[in-house]
Design a protein around this motif. Structure first.
Motif, short mmCIF file in Angstrom:
data_model
loop_
_atom_site.label_atom_id
_atom_site.label_comp_id
_atom_site.label_asym_id
_atom_site.label_seq_id
_atom_site.Cartn_x
_atom_site.Cartn_y
_atom_site.Cartn_z
N GLU A 51 6.37 -34.19 -32.60
CA GLU A 51 7.76 -34.62 -32.73
C GLU A 51 7.97 -36.04 -32.21
N ALA A 52 7.29 -36.38 -31.12
CA ALA A 52 7.44 -37.71 -30.54
C ALA A 52 6.87 -38.78 -31.47
N ILE A 53 5.72 -38.50 -32.07
CA ILE A 53 5.12 -39.45 -33.01
C ILE A 53 6.04 -39.65 -34.21
N LEU A 54 6.51 -38.57 -34.79
CA LEU A 54 7.37 -38.67 -35.96
C LEU A 54 8.66 -39.43 -35.64
N GLY A 55 9.26 -39.14 -34.50
CA GLY A 55 10.49 -39.81 -34.13
C GLY A 55 10.32 -41.30 -33.95
#
Length: 291
Positions: free
Chosen positions: A220-224
């Motif tokens: 989720e952090a990478i995508l965000g």
């Protein structure tokens, strides 16, 4: 040989500290030290180097640790073998890449849990290299990793083939060549991630070395951060497809040799095939071929 002393040795090896091992085992430090000294006396060798930063295994220590892991694994397997029955039950420890766990596994895990509620299934997510080592050290019964995996002590079963996507934010200029990635920040999982290795290989083959690599602990952090325009990443298309369709991410072309990756399920050749593990693998075997 004293199995109690061997368990103390294994704990000290894993924690890298007499103090930490004593705390974990709820022993006095002197008792831990005595057990290590007893083993060193028994084997007539030094098992640890002592230095200011703590302790480090010697070559003989590494050899003993490998045998210790096998011994305790066999003890655990013997207990399971005595208790196992055709109806799956007991613990089942599975590892998976985070992307696979997030997109590919949920429906299988739900089905397995409903069918075999007495199995205590635990799923650990992390990089491919971590899972390979965990399987080799009997910490996991099996794991979904990026393949192929070449190791004499492991068996692997093809599970699926993933198409990879080079992604940026939706407003990023179109990337048409590897050179366009110069000076871009890479947003990746920590070392040992197969997708990170693929992205680095893609860049390095054309002599491109990114100015900055930012490591993240969650998908989720990478995508965000990619959506926000912080940098680029390489992830399975199955993970990012809906974001591409909705227009929050943009996908760029990849050279053919970097566009696909095989996901395999690995296990040790000498792992006890409990009914829990056999039935778990059967869910994927119809779509796969054991190598």
């Amino acid at each position: 040989m004293d199995l109690h002393a061997l368990k103390v040795f294994q704990t000290v090896s894993r924690t890298g500290s007499i103090t930490k091992a004593a705390q974990e085992l709820n022993y006095a430090q002197s008792n831990v030290t005595t057990k290590i000294q007893q083993l060193e006396s028994h084997f007539h060798t030094t098992l640890f180097y002592r230095h200011n930063r703590g302790i480090t295994l010697t070559s003989k220590g590494h050899t003993l640790l490998a045998y210790a892991e096998r011994i305790f694994q066999l003890i655990e397997e013997s207990a399971q073998a005595m208790q196992d029955d055709p109806l799956p039950n007991g613990p089942l420890r599975i590892g998976s890449m985070e992307t696979t766990a997030a997109v590919r596994l949920p429906e299988y895990l739900v089905s397995y849990h409903r069918t075999y509620p007495n199995v205590d299934l635990t799923l650990t997510t992390g990089p491919t290299e971590d899972h390979i080592q965990a399987v080799l050290h009997y910490e996991l019964d099996g794991a979904f990793v990026a393949g192929p995996v070449e190791h004499p002590e492991l068996l692997q079963m093809n599970v699926l083939q993933e198409e990879l996507a080079l992604i940026t934010d939706s407003l990023h200029p179109r990337l048409t060549a590897t050179a366009d990635l110069q000076n871009r920040t890479m947003l990746v999982f920590r070392q040992g991630c197969s997708y990170r290795a693929k992205l680095q290989s893609l860049l390095h083959q054309d002599g491109i070395f990114p100015d900055k690599i930012m490591e993240f602990g969650s998908l989720e952090a990478i995508l965000g951060c990619v959506k926000a325009g912080l940098g680029i990443s390489l992830l399975p298309l199955s993970v990012v497809e809906r974001y591409i369709h909705e227009g929050s991410l943009q996908m760029h072309p990849l050279p053919n040799q970097h566009a696909l990756v095989q996901t395999v399920f690995i296990r040790r050749k000498d792992t006890l095939l409990t009914s829990a593990l056999v039935h778990f693998m059967e869910m994927f075997r119809s779509e796969s071929q054991e190598l």
